[in-house]
Design a protein around this motif. Structure first.
Motif, PDB file in Angstrom:
ATOM      1  N   GLY A  86      37.216  75.152  27.440  1.00 45.15           N
ATOM      2  CA  GLY A  86      36.635  74.686  28.685  1.00 45.15           C
ATOM      3  C   GLY A  86      35.735  75.677  29.396  1.00 45.15           C
ATOM      4  N   GLU A  87      35.411  76.785  28.741  1.00 45.70           N
ATOM      5  CA  GLU A  87      34.598  77.800  29.422  1.00 45.70           C
ATOM      6  C   GLU A  87      33.229  77.257  29.815  1.00 45.70           C
ATOM      7  OE1 GLU A  87      32.662  82.254  28.661  1.00 45.70           O
ATOM      8  OE2 GLU A  87      34.091  81.409  27.224  1.00 45.70           O
ATOM      9  N   ARG A  88      32.523  76.666  28.865  1.00 43.42           N
ATOM     10  CA  ARG A  88      31.187  76.127  29.171  1.00 43.42           C
ATOM     11  C   ARG A  88      31.281  74.894  30.054  1.00 43.42           C
ATOM     12  NH1 ARG A  88      26.777  73.430  26.452  1.00 43.42           N
ATOM     13  NH2 ARG A  88      28.212  72.654  24.858  1.00 43.42           N
ATOM     14  N   LEU A  89      32.327  74.107  29.848  1.00 43.16           N
ATOM     15  CA  LEU A  89      32.571  72.942  30.706  1.00 43.16           C
ATOM     16  C   LEU A  89      32.702  73.367  32.158  1.00 43.16           C
ATOM     17  CD1 LEU A  89      33.568  70.082  31.511  1.00 43.16           C
ATOM     18  CD2 LEU A  89      35.794  70.702  30.558  1.00 43.16           C
ATOM     19  N   ARG A  90      33.472  74.412  32.420  1.00 38.32           N
ATOM     20  CA  ARG A  90      33.648  74.913  33.781  1.00 38.32           C
ATOM     21  C   ARG A  90      32.339  75.462  34.343  1.00 38.32           C
ATOM     22  NH1 ARG A  90      37.807  72.659  36.295  1.00 38.32           N
ATOM     23  NH2 ARG A  90      39.852  73.510  35.778  1.00 38.32           N
ATOM     24  N   ARG A  91      31.530  76.056  33.472  1.00 38.42           N
ATOM     25  CA  ARG A  91      30.295  76.690  33.939  1.00 38.42           C
ATOM     26  C   ARG A  91      29.176  75.676  34.146  1.00 38.42           C
ATOM     27  NH1 ARG A  91      29.863  79.861  29.986  1.00 38.42           N
ATOM     28  NH2 ARG A  91      28.161  78.883  28.804  1.00 38.42           N
ATOM     29  N   GLU A  92      29.060  74.694  33.257  1.00 35.69           N
ATOM     30  CA  GLU A  92      27.915  73.796  33.282  1.00 35.69           C
ATOM     31  C   GLU A  92      28.246  72.376  33.734  1.00 35.69           C
ATOM     32  OE1 GLU A  92      25.964  73.917  29.498  1.00 35.69           O
ATOM     33  OE2 GLU A  92      25.963  76.110  29.400  1.00 35.69           O
ATOM     34  N   GLY A  93      29.519  71.995  33.703  1.00 32.12           N
ATOM     35  CA  GLY A  93      29.888  70.652  34.129  1.00 32.12           C
ATOM     36  C   GLY A  93      29.650  70.452  35.613  1.00 32.12           C
ATOM     37  N   LEU A  94      29.442  69.201  35.992  1.00 30.60           N
ATOM     38  CA  LEU A  94      29.151  68.862  37.384  1.00 30.60           C
ATOM     39  C   LEU A  94      30.333  68.120  37.986  1.00 30.60           C
ATOM     40  CD1 LEU A  94      25.511  67.494  36.844  1.00 30.60           C
ATOM     41  CD2 LEU A  94      26.198  69.837  37.421  1.00 30.60           C
ATOM     42  N   PRO A  95      31.185  68.799  38.768  1.00 28.93           N
ATOM     43  CA  PRO A  95      32.313  68.112  39.405  1.00 28.93           C
ATOM     44  C   PRO A  95      31.812  67.126  40.466  1.00 28.93           C
ATOM     45  CG  PRO A  95      32.626  70.506  39.372  1.00 28.93           C
ATOM     46  CD  PRO A  95      31.199  70.242  39.023  1.00 28.93           C
ATOM     47  N   HIS A  96      32.407  65.947  40.479  1.00 27.51           N
ATOM     48  CA  HIS A  96      32.066  64.931  41.470  1.00 27.51           C
ATOM     49  C   HIS A  96      33.337  64.498  42.188  1.00 27.51           C
ATOM     50  CE1 HIS A  96      27.933  63.425  39.790  1.00 27.51           C
ATOM     51  NE2 HIS A  96      28.050  64.741  39.783  1.00 27.51           N
ATOM     52  N   HIS A  97      33.222  64.368  43.490  1.00 25.01           N
ATOM     53  CA  HIS A  97      34.378  64.020  44.311  1.00 25.01           C
ATOM     54  C   HIS A  97      34.224  62.640  44.945  1.00 25.01           C
ATOM     55  CE1 HIS A  97      36.099  68.046  43.909  1.00 25.01           C
ATOM     56  NE2 HIS A  97      34.849  68.469  43.952  1.00 25.01           N
ATOM     57  N   GLY A  98      33.364  61.823  44.354  1.00 25.24           N
ATOM     58  CA  GLY A  98      33.203  60.462  44.841  1.00 25.24           C
ATOM     59  C   GLY A  98      32.145  59.733  44.041  1.00 25.24           C
ATOM     60  N   ILE A  99      32.079  58.430  44.219  1.00 23.17           N
ATOM     61  CA  ILE A  99      31.016  57.596  43.674  1.00 23.17           C
ATOM     62  C   ILE A  99      30.541  56.664  44.775  1.00 23.17           C
ATOM     63  CG2 ILE A  99      31.841  57.656  41.290  1.00 23.17           C
ATOM     64  CD1 ILE A  99      33.030  54.850  41.742  1.00 23.17           C
ATOM     65  N   GLU A 100      29.374  56.089  44.586  1.00 19.55           N
ATOM     66  CA  GLU A 100      28.854  55.138  45.562  1.00 19.55           C
ATOM     67  C   GLU A 100      28.805  53.744  44.959  1.00 19.55           C
ATOM     68  OE1 GLU A 100      24.596  53.945  47.560  1.00 19.55           O
ATOM     69  OE2 GLU A 100      25.087  56.098  47.508  1.00 19.55           O
ATOM     70  N   LEU A 101      29.284  52.767  45.702  1.00 20.84           N
ATOM     71  CA  LEU A 101      29.081  51.356  45.378  1.00 20.84           C
ATOM     72  C   LEU A 101      27.948  50.864  46.269  1.00 20.84           C
ATOM     73  CD1 LEU A 101      32.739  49.968  45.135  1.00 20.84           C
ATOM     74  CD2 LEU A 101      31.339  51.005  43.339  1.00 20.84           C
ATOM     75  N   GLY A 138      25.020  51.401  51.016  1.00 17.66           N
ATOM     76  CA  GLY A 138      25.811  52.193  50.099  1.00 17.66           C
ATOM     77  C   GLY A 138      27.171  52.495  50.695  1.00 17.66           C
ATOM     78  N   HIS A 139      28.214  52.480  49.862  1.00 13.53           N
ATOM     79  CA  HIS A 139      29.595  52.701  50.316  1.00 13.53           C
ATOM     80  C   HIS A 139      30.232  53.750  49.401  1.00 13.53           C
ATOM     81  CE1 HIS A 139      29.271  48.899  52.663  1.00 13.53           C
ATOM     82  NE2 HIS A 139      28.512  48.544  51.629  1.00 13.53           N
ATOM     83  N   ARG A 140      30.598  54.885  49.973  1.00 14.32           N
ATOM     84  CA  ARG A 140      31.142  55.971  49.159  1.00 14.32           C
ATOM     85  C   ARG A 140      32.649  55.822  49.003  1.00 14.32           C
ATOM     86  NH1 ARG A 140      32.990  61.515  49.827  1.00 14.32           N
ATOM     87  NH2 ARG A 140      32.415  62.704  47.956  1.00 14.32           N
ATOM     88  N   ILE A 141      33.122  55.939  47.762  1.00 14.73           N
ATOM     89  CA  ILE A 141      34.549  56.010  47.461  1.00 14.73           C
ATOM     90  C   ILE A 141      34.887  57.497  47.359  1.00 14.73           C
ATOM     91  CG2 ILE A 141      36.375  55.333  45.862  1.00 14.73           C
ATOM     92  CD1 ILE A 141      34.992  52.986  47.252  1.00 14.73           C
ATOM     93  N   ALA A 142      35.577  58.022  48.371  1.00 13.78           N
ATOM     94  CA  ALA A 142      35.771  59.458  48.529  1.00 13.78           C
ATOM     95  C   ALA A 142      37.051  59.906  47.825  1.00 13.78           C
ATOM     96  CB  ALA A 142      35.827  59.816  50.010  1.00 13.78           C
ATOM     97  N   PHE A 143      36.913  60.492  46.643  1.00 12.63           N
ATOM     98  CA  PHE A 143      38.083  60.944  45.887  1.00 12.63           C
ATOM     99  C   PHE A 143      38.863  62.011  46.659  1.00 12.63           C
ATOM    100  CE2 PHE A 143      35.369  60.209  41.825  1.00 12.63           C
ATOM    101  CZ  PHE A 143      35.506  58.842  41.975  1.00 12.63           C
TER     102      PHE A 143
END
Length: 394
Positions: free
Chosen positions: A62-77, A83-88
């Motif tokens: 997971g080294e490159r995953l941690r470095r290059e991955g994009l964490p997301h804490h919500g999505i929009e419907l 637009g309506h955000r679902i806030a994780f």
């Protein structure tokens, strides 16, 4: 040749299984029909559940995953001009999703297996499964080579050789085809939003996603018989704008289109996921429509269960976890099937003449975006339900 576990398929399921088994001291050989270059460049899913990320990190890949991955804490419907955000972070604290392409996961796993001396064989022709109903199964390939093993893992996808190797009448298939497909587009353009946008409109569904800060991924609902020639670049951008530019202040950025593809939408589950010493994992056993982002994540869940079962088997000869492999996997598979079906029916346009159905969809969208309970149900399924076996099996 002999190994303990023969693995068919060098996708995420087969590679992760091989690596987790290696960490438990269990040998394996991975046979893959395609070239290494092909599997490392094959663009597929890009949304990793919290549990998938945790598993990869715990497995040391997971080294490159941690470095290059994009964490997301919500999505929009997005629907009805808003637009309506679902806030994780509020609905399921401490859990999120990470955008990181499946091909990147594959690259990381291949590198880890080769660094550890793993036996990965690419461009292998004519793989065949033999004697899985006995305690001495084996694989043949390449016009005469033979691999003896204790167990065979079929991780070779929906069109692989593993599932058809089971005698007729043993497996029961459950299927559903949807009356539309997805046109997927990869573009060299900075994402126009920080989080994924799921857009519902009378023109059809659209999804704004991303693969990196410079590469965006888009999907359009299209008829199932759509050909790529029907969608020149100008039409793609015009239709994406029509379905996404529906809220004030949002402008869709455009750029060079790198890749297009049409994906049929289907649901599929085969039961049981095992026969004798053959165990099916990932797309070999189940397919979900991509709306819920569950395909890769279900493969990881299967592999976790199979790893634990094989570790128990080699530790003390017990077959209880192996015998219960299918039942343990299918509990999660059917939950993901329902969630993926639910997201698909919530957001896509079906019969254009069905005004009643459209009003039901809008009512349901209003409920999901206004009820904390309904939004939490979406959020906890989207980020991934906790694994029954607790932490990653390494």
């Amino acid at each position: 040749m002999r190994t303990q576990v023969g693995i068919i398929g060098a996708g995420p399921a087969g590679l992760l299984l091989s690596h987790l088994l290696h960490l438990r001291g269990i040998s394996s050989v991975v046979l893959e029909r395609r070239s290494r270059e092909y599997v490392e460049k094959r663009v597929r899913a890009g949304v990793l559940e919290q549990g998938t990320v945790d598993t990869l990190v715990a497995a040391g890949v997971g080294e490159r995953l941690r470095r290059e991955g994009l964490p997301h804490h919500g999505i929009e419907l997005r629907y009805g001009g808003a637009g309506h955000r679902i806030a994780f972070e509020r609905l399921v604290p401490g859990r999120a999703i990470t955008v990181y392409g499946q091909q990147e996961v594959v690259k990381d796993l291949i590198a880890a297996r080769l660094a550890a001396g793993g036996d990965l064989r690419f461009e292998v022709e004519d793989v065949a499964v033999h004697d899985v109903a006995t305690d001495r199964p084996y694989l043949t390939f390449g016009g005469g080579e033979r691999l003896d093993c204790d167990v065979i893992a079929g991780c070779d996808g929906f069109h692989g050789v593993s599932r058809p190797s089971v005698p007729e009448g043993v497996l029961t298939a459950h299927e559903r085809d949807y009356p539309f497909a997805w046109l997927g587009v990869l573009a060299r353009v900075k994402p126009s939003a920080e989080e994924l946008i799921y857009a519902h409109s009378e023109r059809g569904f659209a999804l704004h996603s991303m693969r990196s800060p410079e590469i965006s991924r888009f999907y359009l609902q299209v008829p199932p018989d759509t050909g790529l020639a029907d969608w020149p670049d100008e039409r793609v951008w015009a239709e994406l704008a029509a379905r996404l530019e529906t809220v004030p202040g949002f402008t869709l950025a455009t750029g060079e289109i790198l890749e297009k593809g049409v994906t049929p939408m289907r649901s599929f589950v085969v039961e049981p996921m095992q026969y004798g010493r053959l165990y099916l994992a990932g797309d070999a056993a189940h397919i979900v429509p991509p709306t819920g982002a569950k395909g890769l994540n279900l493969a990881v869940a299967d592999v976790r269960v199979l790893t634990e079962a094989l570790a128990r088997f080699y530790a003390d000869g017990s077959t209880d976890l192996l015998d219960g492999y299918s039942a343990a996997c299918l509990r999660r598979v059917w939950r993901a099937q329902h969630f993926s079906w639910w997201m698909t029916t919530l957001l896509h346009t079906f019969d254009s003449d069905d005004a009643y159905g459209r009003r039901l969809q809008l009512s349901h969208l209003d409920y999901v975006t206004s009820s904390a309970a309904a939004a939490t149900t979406l959020a906890e399924n989207y980020v991934g339900l906790p694994f029954e076996d607790g932490p990653a099996p390494v």
